[in-house]
Design a protein around this motif. Structure first.
Motif, short mmCIF file in Angstrom:
data_model
loop_
_atom_site.label_atom_id
_atom_site.label_comp_id
_atom_site.label_asym_id
_atom_site.label_seq_id
_atom_site.Cartn_x
_atom_site.Cartn_y
_atom_site.Cartn_z
N CYS A 10 0.87 -1.18 0.00
CA CYS A 10 0.00 0.00 0.00
C CYS A 10 0.91 1.24 0.00
O CYS A 10 1.74 1.42 0.91
CB CYS A 10 -0.90 0.00 1.24
SG CYS A 10 -2.22 1.24 1.18
N ARG A 11 0.80 2.10 -1.02
CA ARG A 11 1.68 3.24 -1.18
C ARG A 11 0.90 4.56 -1.13
O ARG A 11 -0.24 4.64 -1.60
CB ARG A 11 2.44 3.16 -2.51
CG ARG A 11 3.43 2.00 -2.57
CD ARG A 11 4.65 2.28 -1.69
NE ARG A 11 5.61 1.19 -1.77
CZ ARG A 11 5.68 0.21 -0.89
NH1 ARG A 11 4.82 0.17 0.12
NH2 ARG A 11 6.60 -0.72 -0.99
N ALA A 21 -0.45 1.80 7.06
CA ALA A 21 -1.46 1.29 6.13
C ALA A 21 -2.23 0.15 6.79
O ALA A 21 -1.65 -0.71 7.47
CB ALA A 21 -0.80 0.81 4.84
N GLY A 36 3.91 -0.22 5.04
CA GLY A 36 3.01 -0.28 3.89
C GLY A 36 2.97 -1.64 3.21
O GLY A 36 2.36 -1.78 2.15
N ILE A 55 -5.04 4.48 4.14
CA ILE A 55 -4.03 5.27 4.86
C ILE A 55 -4.73 6.51 5.37
O ILE A 55 -5.50 7.18 4.66
CB ILE A 55 -2.87 5.66 3.92
CG1 ILE A 55 -2.17 4.40 3.40
CG2 ILE A 55 -1.87 6.56 4.64
CD1 ILE A 55 -1.09 4.69 2.38
#
Length: 240
Positions: A10-11, A21, A36, A55
């Motif tokens: 997850c970015r 995240a 992440g 996020i």
């Protein structure tokens, strides 16, 4: 693919700031990570579903479907699952999903073991030369690196003929019986033909040895009746 490790990432667009995240599967939280990333080890078909992450101050990502490929089944030769006692069986995993180095495992009466004498020596096919009910009837599957596991097949070894083999022997017996009947009929026909030929030859021989009527009547048979008189067959004649 089943048995493999899957990483979920997850970015955030602003990668310079730190963030945490959270990850979800089918809308249910499955954990969070400050880096992440989250790892799903040795996934199986039950891990399939819709995944997403969120996020704080950035929102949620779109959902993505995670599909876990089936590892397939071991290859059994001959291609069946029921065998007779004493038959050979080969169970192979080589090339499964394009990989080598699989080991064939088996579960017999609750006891899990490799399908070989030692763990170190077998990578590849499992060859059973003479199958036996108590030692070879069970569940077989493939393992790779002690993590990936294929689907299993159940093999049954019977000490008595099954219905398909009974039908085979019945058809074979019927065919041989019909063949024997045909052979006997041919032999009987040959015997009758030979006997008829002998009868014809015997009759022809008798006819050639029997004098005809003209020959019999052409012969003069004389019988002395009294002095001065003889008889020629068919009339009398006095001697001069």
């Amino acid at each position: 693919m089943q048995g493999e490790n899957v990483s979920l990432h997850c970015r955030k667009k602003d990668a310079n700031s730190s963030y945490t995240a959270k990850f979800y599967k089918n809308g249910i939280s499955i954990g969070s990570s400050s880096s992440g990333n989250i790892m799903a080890p040795t996934v199986s078909k039950s891990d399939e579903g819709l995944y997403k992450c969120s996020i704080a101050d950035a929102g949620e990502s779109p959902e993505s479907w995670l599909s876990v490929a089936d590892l397939g089944f071991p290859q059994v030769l001959p291609n069946r699952q029921q065998f007779f006692q004493g038959e050979p069986i080969t169970i192979s995993c080589e090339g499964l999903n394009g990989r080598t180095g699989w080991r064939v495992m088996k579960k017999i009466n609750g006891d899990i073991r490799i399908c070989a004498s030692t763990w170190e020596t077998l990578i590849g096919s499992c060859n059973i030369c003479n199958a036996y009910p108590s030692t070879d009837s069970g569940e077989y599957w493939c393992e790779h690196g002690e993590i990936q596991k294929s689907n299993s097949v159940n093999i049954t070894v019977s000490g008595h003929p099954t219905v398909p083999y009974f039908k085979f022997y019945l058809v074979l017996y019927t065919g041989l019986s019909l063949l024997l009947v045909v052979i006997l009929l041919i032999l009987a026909g040959l015997f009758q033909h030979h006997k008829h030929q002998q009868t014809i030859r015997s009759h022809t021989k008798e006819m050639s040895l029997t004098p005809d009527d003209d020959t019999l009547y052409s012969k003069a048979i004389y019988t002395t009746l009294r002095p001065g008189e003889t008889e020629l067959k068919g009339h009398k004649k006095r001697a001069d």
